[in-house]
Design a protein around this motif. Structure first.
Motif, mmCIF file in Angstrom:
data_model
loop_
_atom_site.group_PDB
_atom_site.id
_atom_site.type_symbol
_atom_site.label_atom_id
_atom_site.label_comp_id
_atom_site.label_asym_id
_atom_site.label_seq_id
_atom_site.Cartn_x
_atom_site.Cartn_y
_atom_site.Cartn_z
ATOM 1 N N LYS A 71 33.831 36.267 52.919
ATOM 2 C CA LYS A 71 34.103 35.200 51.832
ATOM 3 C C LYS A 71 33.145 34.100 52.077
ATOM 4 C CE LYS A 71 37.538 32.783 54.502
ATOM 5 N NZ LYS A 71 39.043 31.961 54.592
ATOM 6 N N ASP A 72 32.559 33.998 53.189
ATOM 7 C CA ASP A 72 31.483 33.014 53.644
ATOM 8 C C ASP A 72 30.281 33.405 52.919
ATOM 9 O OD1 ASP A 72 33.332 31.133 54.862
ATOM 10 O OD2 ASP A 72 32.942 32.232 56.697
ATOM 11 N N LEU A 73 29.776 34.503 53.021
ATOM 12 C CA LEU A 73 28.451 35.164 52.780
ATOM 13 C C LEU A 73 28.618 35.107 51.225
ATOM 14 C CD1 LEU A 73 25.815 36.271 53.624
ATOM 15 C CD2 LEU A 73 26.821 38.462 53.617
ATOM 16 N N ALA A 74 29.615 35.429 50.573
ATOM 17 C CA ALA A 74 29.669 35.453 49.063
ATOM 18 C C ALA A 74 29.329 34.234 48.385
ATOM 19 C CB ALA A 74 30.998 36.027 48.584
ATOM 20 N N LYS A 75 29.450 33.230 49.151
ATOM 21 C CA LYS A 75 29.341 31.945 48.538
ATOM 22 C C LYS A 75 27.836 31.535 48.557
ATOM 23 C CE LYS A 75 33.925 30.074 49.413
ATOM 24 N NZ LYS A 75 34.871 29.006 49.884
ATOM 25 N N VAL A 76 27.138 32.171 49.259
ATOM 26 C CA VAL A 76 25.590 31.891 49.262
ATOM 27 C C VAL A 76 24.772 32.978 48.757
ATOM 28 C CG1 VAL A 76 23.688 31.857 51.369
ATOM 29 C CG2 VAL A 76 25.906 30.837 51.575
ATOM 30 N N GLY A 97 33.829 36.293 34.558
ATOM 31 C CA GLY A 97 34.697 35.613 35.199
ATOM 32 C C GLY A 97 34.840 36.191 36.686
ATOM 33 N N PHE A 98 34.565 37.449 36.982
ATOM 34 C CA PHE A 98 34.654 38.328 38.084
ATOM 35 C C PHE A 98 33.791 37.479 39.235
ATOM 36 C CE2 PHE A 98 35.901 42.389 36.500
ATOM 37 C CZ PHE A 98 37.162 42.150 36.426
ATOM 38 N N GLY A 99 32.701 37.015 38.453
ATOM 39 C CA GLY A 99 31.709 36.151 39.437
ATOM 40 C C GLY A 99 32.308 34.890 40.267
ATOM 41 N N ARG A 100 33.315 34.526 39.763
ATOM 42 C CA ARG A 100 34.027 33.154 40.390
ATOM 43 C C ARG A 100 35.035 33.807 41.611
ATOM 44 N NH1 ARG A 100 31.175 29.414 40.656
ATOM 45 N NH2 ARG A 100 33.421 28.267 41.225
ATOM 46 N N PHE A 101 35.201 35.007 41.713
ATOM 47 C CA PHE A 101 36.293 35.593 42.800
ATOM 48 C C PHE A 101 36.225 35.112 44.061
ATOM 49 C CE2 PHE A 101 38.528 38.515 45.545
ATOM 50 C CZ PHE A 101 39.622 38.432 45.007
ATOM 51 N N PRO A 102 34.960 34.976 44.710
ATOM 52 C CA PRO A 102 34.727 34.284 45.968
ATOM 53 C C PRO A 102 35.237 32.909 45.947
ATOM 54 C CG PRO A 102 32.866 35.574 45.371
ATOM 55 C CD PRO A 102 33.551 35.284 44.049
ATOM 56 N N HIS A 103 35.376 32.164 44.923
ATOM 57 C CA HIS A 103 35.627 30.707 44.869
ATOM 58 C C HIS A 103 37.153 30.700 44.584
ATOM 59 C CE1 HIS A 103 31.525 29.631 44.990
ATOM 60 N NE2 HIS A 103 31.363 30.680 44.273
ATOM 61 N N SER A 104 37.593 31.377 43.673
ATOM 62 C CA SER A 104 38.879 31.400 42.949
ATOM 63 C C SER A 104 39.832 32.419 43.592
ATOM 64 C CB SER A 104 38.859 31.371 41.515
ATOM 65 O OG SER A 104 38.455 33.064 41.225
ATOM 66 N N GLN A 105 39.368 33.429 44.150
ATOM 67 C CA GLN A 105 40.387 34.245 44.728
ATOM 68 C C GLN A 105 41.447 35.040 43.549
ATOM 69 O OE1 GLN A 105 40.085 35.621 47.945
ATOM 70 N NE2 GLN A 105 38.426 34.314 47.777
ATOM 71 N N GLY A 106 40.690 35.013 42.300
ATOM 72 C CA GLY A 106 41.529 35.358 41.258
ATOM 73 C C GLY A 106 42.217 34.606 40.463
ATOM 74 N N ARG A 107 42.211 33.203 40.895
ATOM 75 C CA ARG A 107 43.022 32.269 40.258
ATOM 76 C C ARG A 107 42.082 31.166 39.638
ATOM 77 N NH1 ARG A 107 48.318 31.241 44.354
ATOM 78 N NH2 ARG A 107 49.106 33.402 44.174
ATOM 79 N N LEU A 108 41.763 31.357 38.241
ATOM 80 C CA LEU A 108 40.436 30.459 38.009
ATOM 81 C C LEU A 108 41.011 29.219 37.690
ATOM 82 C CD1 LEU A 108 39.003 33.102 35.171
ATOM 83 C CD2 LEU A 108 37.987 32.437 37.703
ATOM 84 N N THR A 109 40.339 28.313 38.242
ATOM 85 C CA THR A 109 40.709 26.828 37.930
ATOM 86 C C THR A 109 39.882 26.269 36.782
ATOM 87 O OG1 THR A 109 38.917 26.086 39.274
ATOM 88 C CG2 THR A 109 41.133 26.345 40.313
ATOM 89 N N ALA A 110 39.888 25.109 36.141
ATOM 90 C CA ALA A 110 39.255 24.412 35.240
ATOM 91 C C ALA A 110 37.774 24.516 35.654
ATOM 92 C CB ALA A 110 39.687 23.129 34.813
ATOM 93 N N ALA A 111 37.476 24.279 36.815
ATOM 94 C CA ALA A 111 36.109 24.102 37.319
ATOM 95 C C ALA A 111 35.466 25.604 37.266
ATOM 96 C CB ALA A 111 36.174 23.691 38.882
ATOM 97 N N ASP A 112 36.276 26.651 37.665
ATOM 98 C CA ASP A 112 35.721 27.939 37.544
ATOM 99 C C ASP A 112 35.449 28.023 36.020
ATOM 100 O OD1 ASP A 112 36.092 28.720 40.259
ATOM 101 O OD2 ASP A 112 38.168 28.968 39.830
ATOM 102 N N GLU A 113 36.132 27.766 35.177
ATOM 103 C CA GLU A 113 35.966 28.062 33.806
ATOM 104 C C GLU A 113 34.819 27.397 33.334
ATOM 105 O OE1 GLU A 113 37.762 30.268 31.867
ATOM 106 O OE2 GLU A 113 39.518 30.703 32.952
#
Length: 251
Positions: A71-76, A97-113
């Motif tokens: 989860k740390d490597l996936a943010k880099v 949207g799948f690209g945001r999974f390391p950040h959202s864990q599947g729960r998309l926020t307004a920032a993810d959107e």
């Protein structure tokens, strides 16, 4: 920076990658080139931790890819392989949207959107975001997958032959998008390419691989010479002056 130290992988008594020592600086576009079976995609896959090492270490931005938490490597670091294209029925926006999974864990926020929308706009996919992938042309679909890795918002982006099955027009468009991503978004792009002229035109650096080892690595102009390319590809190559830089002629 991406650093490989004495990296090796043994497949059989005849097939071996390495040992490879390589430093890819942060920023810009680095192209991995070489003949079929040279080990380009294997090196990229090991950098992306999708394939383990037998020996050596690989670090990305100071992180050891073998020991850093996923989860740390996936943010880099993000990677797009040739064979990991999704076949299920998804819209372009759902895929990106799948690209945001390391950040959202599947729960998309307004920032993810917002990040998803930025990636879609960057690849000029706004009119297509509600379309299903199987309704798109090959070039449009490839842009959607690249938008997905850009939405992951990593400094380092690894792409394995993203020009596969694209015609000349869409190949040029793709390389222009990747060039923009490096310059405007500050991404470090490492890309496996078959066409040496695309590497020479759009990459800052070229890493030439042959027989599982790095044969040459340096600024594109340094690699785009008749002597170097003839040796790398084991076939006569003449490099001429083109309108936008050196061109390799090999037919």
């Amino acid at each position: 920076m991406i650093t490989l130290r004495t990296v090796s992988k043994q497949y059989s008594s005849e097939v071996r990658i390495g040992p490879v020592d390589l430093e890819i600086p942060a920023g810009g576009v680095t192209a991995l080139v070489g003949p079929n079976g040279a080990g380009k995609s294997t090196l990229l896959t090991m950098i992306g931790r999708l394939l383990g090492l037998d020996e050596g270490t690989i670090e990305v931005a100071g992180m050891d890819v073998s020991t850093t938490r996923s989860k740390d490597l996936a943010k880099v670091l993000s990677i797009l392989r040739q064979e990991n294209h999704v076949v299920t029925r998804l819209t372009v926006r759902q895929l990106v949207g799948f690209g945001r999974f390391p950040h959202s864990q599947g729960r998309l926020t307004a920032a993810d959107e917002e990040r998803i929308s930025e990636a879609i706009d960057f690849l000029h996919l706004g009119e297509l975001e509600g379309r299903y992938l199987d309704e798109l042309s090959g070039g449009q679909r490839q842009r959607a997958y690249v938008a997905m890795v850009l939405a992951q918002d990593t400094e380092y982006v690894l792409l394995d032959e993203p020009l596969n099955n694209l015609d000349m027009k869409h190949s040029v468009h793709m390389m222009r998008h990747l060039r923009r991503a490096a310059e405007e978004l500050g991404r470090t792009i490492v890309i496996v390419l078959h066409d040496i002229n695309f590497a020479g035109r759009y990459a800052d650096r070229i890493c030439a691989v042959q027989g599982g080892r790095v044969l040459e690595h340096g600024p594109s102009a340094q690699i785009m010479t008749s002597e170097v390319l003839t040796r790398v590809f084991d076939t006569p190559v003449q490099v001429i002056d083109g309108p936008d830089g050196p061109l390799a002629v090999y037919y």
